[in-house]
Scaffold this active site. Structure first.
Site, PDB file in Angstrom:
ATOM      1  N   VAL A  78      24.930  -4.116  28.362  1.00  0.00           N
ATOM      2  CA  VAL A  78      26.148  -3.549  27.776  1.00  0.00           C
ATOM      3  C   VAL A  78      27.267  -4.595  27.872  1.00  0.00           C
ATOM      4  CG1 VAL A  78      27.866  -1.714  27.960  1.00  0.00           C
ATOM      5  CG2 VAL A  78      25.456  -1.204  28.352  1.00  0.00           C
ATOM      6  N   GLY A  79      27.387  -5.206  29.048  1.00  0.00           N
ATOM      7  CA  GLY A  79      28.425  -6.219  29.254  1.00  0.00           C
ATOM      8  C   GLY A  79      28.136  -7.480  28.456  1.00  0.00           C
ATOM      9  N   ASP A 263      27.666  -1.214  43.228  1.00  0.00           N
ATOM     10  CA  ASP A 263      26.413  -1.628  42.576  1.00  0.00           C
ATOM     11  C   ASP A 263      26.603  -2.987  41.919  1.00  0.00           C
ATOM     12  OD1 ASP A 263      23.730  -1.405  41.662  1.00  0.00           O
ATOM     13  OD2 ASP A 263      24.484  -0.925  39.664  1.00  0.00           O
ATOM     14  N   HIS A 287      22.932  -4.492  41.873  1.00  0.00           N
ATOM     15  CA  HIS A 287      23.188  -4.324  40.434  1.00  0.00           C
ATOM     16  C   HIS A 287      21.968  -3.702  39.746  1.00  0.00           C
ATOM     17  CE1 HIS A 287      25.449  -6.000  36.698  1.00  0.00           C
ATOM     18  NE2 HIS A 287      24.877  -4.852  36.430  1.00  0.00           N
ATOM     19  N   GLY A 289      22.048  -0.470  38.213  1.00  0.00           N
ATOM     20  CA  GLY A 289      22.475   0.723  37.480  1.00  0.00           C
ATOM     21  C   GLY A 289      21.555   1.115  36.339  1.00  0.00           C
TER      22      GLY A 289
HETATM   23  O1  LIG Z   1      25.368  -4.165  33.877  1.00  0.00           O
HETATM   24  C1  LIG Z   1      24.577  -3.909  33.038  1.00  0.00           C
HETATM   25  C2  LIG Z   1      24.835  -4.051  31.631  1.00  0.00           C
HETATM   26  O2  LIG Z   1      25.871  -4.619  31.259  1.00  0.00           O
HETATM   27  O3  LIG Z   1      23.979  -3.603  30.848  1.00  0.00           O
END
Ligand SMILES: O=CC(=O)O
Length: 321
Positions: A78-79, A263, A287, A289
């Protein structure tokens, strides 16, 4: 006509790889471990699409090395703060991410981390494993309940909303949120917009769900911690850089706040001898998640589809605007 050339910076699930293999000329870094940046530089020259991870530094040098053939960069995350968006914009390279598909996994993890932290569950597990579980004691390993508490969420995007929905059934009295602007769907999860200071002063639990930007970098620092309740719990499942970690250590050891669950950290991985790691009132996860097979498979599929869309002259699903 030669096939669209794609470089993938990691071993990814077949859900994505199979899609690409059918249509593109694919080469990959075949390992789970992060690829060194020198290796990326060795492989990107002349590619049309790059599928990368959040640990890769896709800077001007990489983009320049790829050259004018590069049309799309998709990250399987996502980031996207690891991609030089400005440089891509200048060169007309489309950038895409994998939104939506990890909303539930990250929201579930955030709630788990909150419960772990509030109820001191890791200390409980450790006491059993280490033989320190003695006869029942009334004052031992007492934590805090969520019932009746106020929760503040920084960043009421998809994940923030997912967290709000999940925390509500715990009997929360209020959900406050702060974001770059008020969002129309806040009412659906019963969240009230407040300014940042009001949110951190009034919340018993503060949950960071935002991304990292100039506006959020070290937003939680010694001044912030001073304004929070001494009984407050801080949870971060957004980005590590939103929290100034030395200041967090001071706040946790001086009793300025009660506990933290992270996290995401700065840096990642956080060295195992980092002072925060030794604290019992700070739970740190690596990390994880979005670490579910559901999310991972979907992320690989969306990342591959982002590339295929650009190859076919269409707008990718995860286009970063
Ligand atoms: O941190 C996880 C993402 O950005 O998918």
């Amino acid at each position: 006509m030669s096939k669209f050339k794609v470089y993938i910076t990691r071993r990814i699930p077949d859900t994505g790889l199979d899609l690409l293999n059918g249509h593109c000329d694919v080469t990959s870094w075949e390992e789970d471990e992060a690829i060194p940046n020198e290796e990326i530089l060795k492989h990107v020259s002349g590619i049309n699409g790059l599928l990368c991870m959040l640990t890769d530094n896709i800077d001007k040098e990489v983009i320049e090395k790829a050259g004018p053939s590069l049309k799309v960069i998709t990250t399987m995350s996502v980031g996207y703060e690891h991609i030089d968006i400005e440089e891509c914009r200048r060169r007309g390279i489309l950038v895409a991410n994998t939104p939506n598909v990890s909303t539930d996994s990250v929201a579930e993890l955030t709630l788990s981390l909150l419960l772990l932290t509030a109820r001191r569950l890791i200390e409980g597990v450790d006491s059993v494993k280490s033989g320190h579980w003695g006869p029942w004691k009334p004052m031992w390993l007492c934590g805090v309940e969520l019932t009746g508490r106020t929760v503040g969420i920084l960043g009421l995007g998809r994940i923030g909303c997912g967290v709000a929905k999940r925390v509500r059934p715990f009997g929360i009295s209020r959900i406050l949120y702060n974001d770059i602007c008020e969002v129309s769907y806040a009412g659906d999860v019963g969240a009230e917009f407040t300014d940042f200071d009001t949110m951190i002063k009034e919340s018993d639990v503060v949950i960071i769900c935002c991304n990292l930007s100039e506006a959020t970098k070290h937003k939680f620092n010694k001044d912030t911690f001073k304004k929070m309740k001494k009984t407050a719990i801080l949870i971060n499942s957004g980005r590590g850089g939103v929290v100034q970690h030395d200041d967090l250590y001071d706040a946790l050891t001086s009793g300025e706040i009660y506990a933290a669950g992270l996290d995401v950290t700065e840096p990642e991985p956080l060295p195992h001898d980092h002072p925060l790691v030794g604290l019992t009132n700070c739970i740190i996860l690596p990390h994880m998640g979005s670490n579910t097979w559901d999310s991972r498979n979907h992320m690989a599929e969306i990342a591959a589809k982002n590339i295929l869309s650009v190859m076919n002259g269409e707008v990718p699903y995860g286009l970063v605007k």
